[in-house]
Design a protein around this motif. Structure first.
Motif, PDB file in Angstrom:
ATOM      1  N   PHE A 179       0.829  -1.203   0.000  1.00 61.50           N
ATOM      2  CA  PHE A 179       0.000   0.000   0.000  1.00 61.50           C
ATOM      3  C   PHE A 179       0.863   1.252   0.000  1.00 61.50           C
ATOM      4  N   ALA A 180       1.930   1.245   0.791  1.00 61.74           N
ATOM      5  CA  ALA A 180       2.792   2.430   0.874  1.00 61.74           C
ATOM      6  C   ALA A 180       3.445   2.727  -0.470  1.00 61.74           C
ATOM      7  N   ALA A 181       3.926   1.692  -1.151  1.00 60.85           N
ATOM      8  CA  ALA A 181       4.570   1.890  -2.453  1.00 60.85           C
ATOM      9  C   ALA A 181       3.557   2.387  -3.478  1.00 60.85           C
ATOM     10  N   ALA A 182       2.364   1.767  -3.488  1.00 63.41           N
ATOM     11  CA  ALA A 182       1.333   2.175  -4.442  1.00 63.41           C
ATOM     12  C   ALA A 182       0.861   3.601  -4.172  1.00 63.41           C
ATOM     13  N   TYR A 183       0.733   3.955  -2.900  1.00 62.53           N
ATOM     14  CA  TYR A 183       0.288   5.296  -2.499  1.00 62.53           C
ATOM     15  C   TYR A 183       1.307   6.351  -2.937  1.00 62.53           C
ATOM     16  N   ALA A 184       2.592   6.057  -2.724  1.00 67.76           N
ATOM     17  CA  ALA A 184       3.635   7.003  -3.125  1.00 67.76           C
ATOM     18  C   ALA A 184       3.607   7.232  -4.631  1.00 67.76           C
ATOM     19  N   ALA A 185       3.436   6.159  -5.400  1.00 66.92           N
ATOM     20  CA  ALA A 185       3.370   6.302  -6.854  1.00 66.92           C
ATOM     21  C   ALA A 185       2.132   7.085  -7.272  1.00 66.92           C
ATOM     22  N   ALA A 186       0.999   6.822  -6.603  1.00 65.16           N
ATOM     23  CA  ALA A 186      -0.241   7.528  -6.950  1.00 65.16           C
ATOM     24  C   ALA A 186      -0.120   9.024  -6.691  1.00 65.16           C
ATOM     25  N   LEU A 187       0.540   9.396  -5.602  1.00 63.41           N
ATOM     26  CA  LEU A 187       0.701  10.817  -5.303  1.00 63.41           C
ATOM     27  C   LEU A 187       1.542  11.528  -6.352  1.00 63.41           C
ATOM     28  N   ARG A 188       2.443  10.790  -6.991  1.00 62.85           N
ATOM     29  CA  ARG A 188       3.263  11.372  -8.062  1.00 62.85           C
ATOM     30  C   ARG A 188       2.640  11.188  -9.434  1.00 62.85           C
ATOM     31  N   GLY A 189       1.543  10.453  -9.514  1.00 59.83           N
ATOM     32  CA  GLY A 189       0.907  10.209 -10.803  1.00 59.83           C
ATOM     33  C   GLY A 189       1.704   9.283 -11.696  1.00 59.83           C
ATOM     34  N   LEU A 190       2.448   8.355 -11.086  1.00 58.25           N
ATOM     35  CA  LEU A 190       3.315   7.455 -11.848  1.00 58.25           C
ATOM     36  C   LEU A 190       2.685   6.082 -12.015  1.00 58.25           C
ATOM     37  N   PRO A 191       2.961   5.398 -13.121  1.00 54.99           N
ATOM     38  CA  PRO A 191       2.502   4.014 -13.250  1.00 54.99           C
ATOM     39  C   PRO A 191       3.143   3.140 -12.186  1.00 54.99           C
ATOM     40  N   PHE A 192       2.393   2.125 -11.750  1.00 56.85           N
ATOM     41  CA  PHE A 192       2.831   1.288 -10.639  1.00 56.85           C
ATOM     42  C   PHE A 192       2.448  -0.155 -10.903  1.00 56.85           C
ATOM     43  N   LEU A 193       3.354  -1.054 -10.540  1.00 56.78           N
ATOM     44  CA  LEU A 193       3.080  -2.481 -10.653  1.00 56.78           C
ATOM     45  C   LEU A 193       3.676  -3.188  -9.442  1.00 56.78           C
ATOM     46  N   GLU A 194       2.860  -4.019  -8.797  1.00 59.41           N
ATOM     47  CA  GLU A 194       3.313  -4.826  -7.667  1.00 59.41           C
ATOM     48  C   GLU A 194       3.207  -6.297  -8.039  1.00 59.41           C
ATOM     49  N   VAL A 195       4.319  -7.026  -7.931  1.00 57.93           N
ATOM     50  CA  VAL A 195       4.344  -8.455  -8.237  1.00 57.93           C
ATOM     51  C   VAL A 195       4.934  -9.187  -7.042  1.00 57.93           C
ATOM     52  N   ARG A 196       4.216 -10.216  -6.563  1.00 58.00           N
ATOM     53  CA  ARG A 196       4.663 -10.965  -5.393  1.00 58.00           C
ATOM     54  C   ARG A 196       4.502 -12.464  -5.623  1.00 58.00           C
ATOM     55  N   THR A 197       5.352 -13.227  -4.945  1.00 58.24           N
ATOM     56  CA  THR A 197       5.257 -14.679  -4.990  1.00 58.24           C
ATOM     57  C   THR A 197       4.834 -15.179  -3.614  1.00 58.24           C
ATOM     58  N   ILE A 198       4.022 -16.227  -3.596  1.00 55.30           N
ATOM     59  CA  ILE A 198       3.408 -16.696  -2.357  1.00 55.30           C
ATOM     60  C   ILE A 198       4.363 -17.621  -1.611  1.00 55.30           C
ATOM     61  N   SER A 199       4.625 -17.268  -0.344  1.00 51.80           N
ATOM     62  CA  SER A 199       5.610 -17.989   0.455  1.00 51.80           C
ATOM     63  C   SER A 199       4.993 -18.812   1.580  1.00 51.80           C
ATOM     64  N   ASN A 200       3.725 -18.540   1.940  1.00 50.04           N
ATOM     65  CA  ASN A 200       3.174 -19.183   3.141  1.00 50.04           C
ATOM     66  C   ASN A 200       1.672 -19.018   3.207  1.00 50.04           C
ATOM     67  N   LEU A 201       1.060 -19.783   4.076  1.00 54.17           N
ATOM     68  CA  LEU A 201      -0.352 -19.638   4.412  1.00 54.17           C
ATOM     69  C   LEU A 201      -0.472 -18.625   5.539  1.00 54.17           C
ATOM     70  N   VAL A 202      -1.199 -17.555   5.309  1.00 48.64           N
ATOM     71  CA  VAL A 202      -1.349 -16.506   6.309  1.00 48.64           C
ATOM     72  C   VAL A 202      -2.021 -17.064   7.561  1.00 48.64           C
ATOM     73  N   GLY A 203      -1.457 -16.757   8.714  1.00 53.78           N
ATOM     74  CA  GLY A 203      -2.022 -17.153   9.981  1.00 53.78           C
ATOM     75  C   GLY A 203      -1.501 -18.452  10.539  1.00 53.78           C
ATOM     76  N   SER A 204      -0.772 -19.208   9.733  1.00 53.34           N
ATOM     77  CA  SER A 204      -0.244 -20.496  10.187  1.00 53.34           C
ATOM     78  C   SER A 204       1.236 -20.371  10.514  1.00 53.34           C
ATOM     79  N   ARG A 205       1.652 -20.990  11.621  1.00 54.58           N
ATOM     80  CA  ARG A 205       3.072 -21.052  11.973  1.00 54.58           C
ATOM     81  C   ARG A 205       3.620 -22.461  11.770  1.00 54.58           C
ATOM     82  N   GLU A 206       2.834 -23.339  11.136  1.00 54.05           N
ATOM     83  CA  GLU A 206       3.285 -24.700  10.885  1.00 54.05           C
ATOM     84  C   GLU A 206       4.338 -24.708   9.781  1.00 54.05           C
ATOM     85  N   PRO A 207       5.462 -25.399   9.989  1.00 58.08           N
ATOM     86  CA  PRO A 207       6.530 -25.400   8.981  1.00 58.08           C
ATOM     87  C   PRO A 207       6.062 -25.846   7.597  1.00 58.08           C
ATOM     88  N   GLY A 208       5.117 -26.770   7.548  1.00 61.11           N
ATOM     89  CA  GLY A 208       4.644 -27.251   6.260  1.00 61.11           C
ATOM     90  C   GLY A 208       3.842 -26.240   5.473  1.00 61.11           C
TER      91      GLY A 208
END
Length: 229
Positions: A179-208
């Motif tokens: 959100f912070a990166a997208a917000y900063a780009a929006a304030l400058r009127g710049l194109p923005f792209l966020e790409v992420r890879t999934i590393s874990n299940l949110v909320g779980s601390r199980e190693p698997g």
């Protein structure tokens, strides 16, 4: 020139292993496929990202922002570990008036964060990843998923909170910077792209339910595809 952000040096090294080493709060020039980019490592979290992006985006030669990194998935059936996702929206669910369960009403305080060309910004930014990728000469890979990012100040540690955020934000992936990166780009009127890879299940601390190494490998592949043009 594009500003390419990651939160950590590990993510930057995974995405661009041949690039100069960049420490937290630092930048380095780099050339990818014949085009010059500015690599920046912000540090983890909204505050670090906002401070660094605000500093680096005063440069007149920056004409677009790319935010790369790993993220947790709220539902591994829809966003499996190792999957590559691009953000179609970013939500900051902690902005506003909090209730007893920690849910925030973004309009409860009566103050929008800002007003951009897209209107008032409360706690959600609608993004245009396909359009902005084209504007920046970047390639979205076949099979990449369009996802809503949920930016939090503290990593979700329980499935109960994960379920609340997923439902209230219509969220798919959790991160701490988008959100912070997208917000900063929006304030400058710049194109923005966020790409992420999934590393874990949110909320779980199980190693698997975690695979950081696999997500970092996927991040390298994502960066190669993005700059293939």
């Amino acid at each position: 020139m594009l500003l390419v952000l990651t939160a950590t040096a590990n993510e930057m090294r995974a995405a661009f292993p041949a690039a100069p080493a960049v420490g937290q709060g630092g930048t380095a020039g780099y050339e990818i496929g014949g085009r010059a980019v500015l690599l920046g490592v912000t540090g983890v979290g909204l505050l670090n990202t906002a401070l660094c992006a605000g500093q680096w985006l005063v440069r007149p030669d920056v004409d677009g922002v790319v935010d790369l990194g790993i993220a947790g998935g709220y539902d591994l059936g829809g966003t499996p570990m190792g999957a590559i996702c691009f953000a179609g929206a970013e939500v900051w669910p902690e902005y506003g008036l909090l209730d007893a369960h920690g849910a925030a009403d973004p309009m409860g305080l009566g103050f929008a964060q800002a007003e951009t060309g897209g209107g008032k910004v409360w706690n959600r930014l609608e993004l245009s990843p396909e359009r902005d990728a084209e504007r920046m000469g970047l390639v979205l890979g076949d099979g990449w998923g369009r996802a809503t990012g949920v930016t939090v100040s503290g990593v979700t540690g329980t499935r109960e909170r994960a379920d609340r955020l997923r439902l209230s934000c219509d969220g798919h992936m959790e991160n701490m910077e988008g959100f912070a990166a997208a917000y900063a780009a929006a304030l400058r009127g710049l194109p923005f792209l966020e790409v992420r890879t999934i590393s874990n299940l949110v909320g779980s601390r199980e190693p698997g339910d975690w695979n950081l190494k696999g997500a970092l490998r996927s991040l390298h592949g994502a960066a190669n595809t993005l700059f293939a043009a």
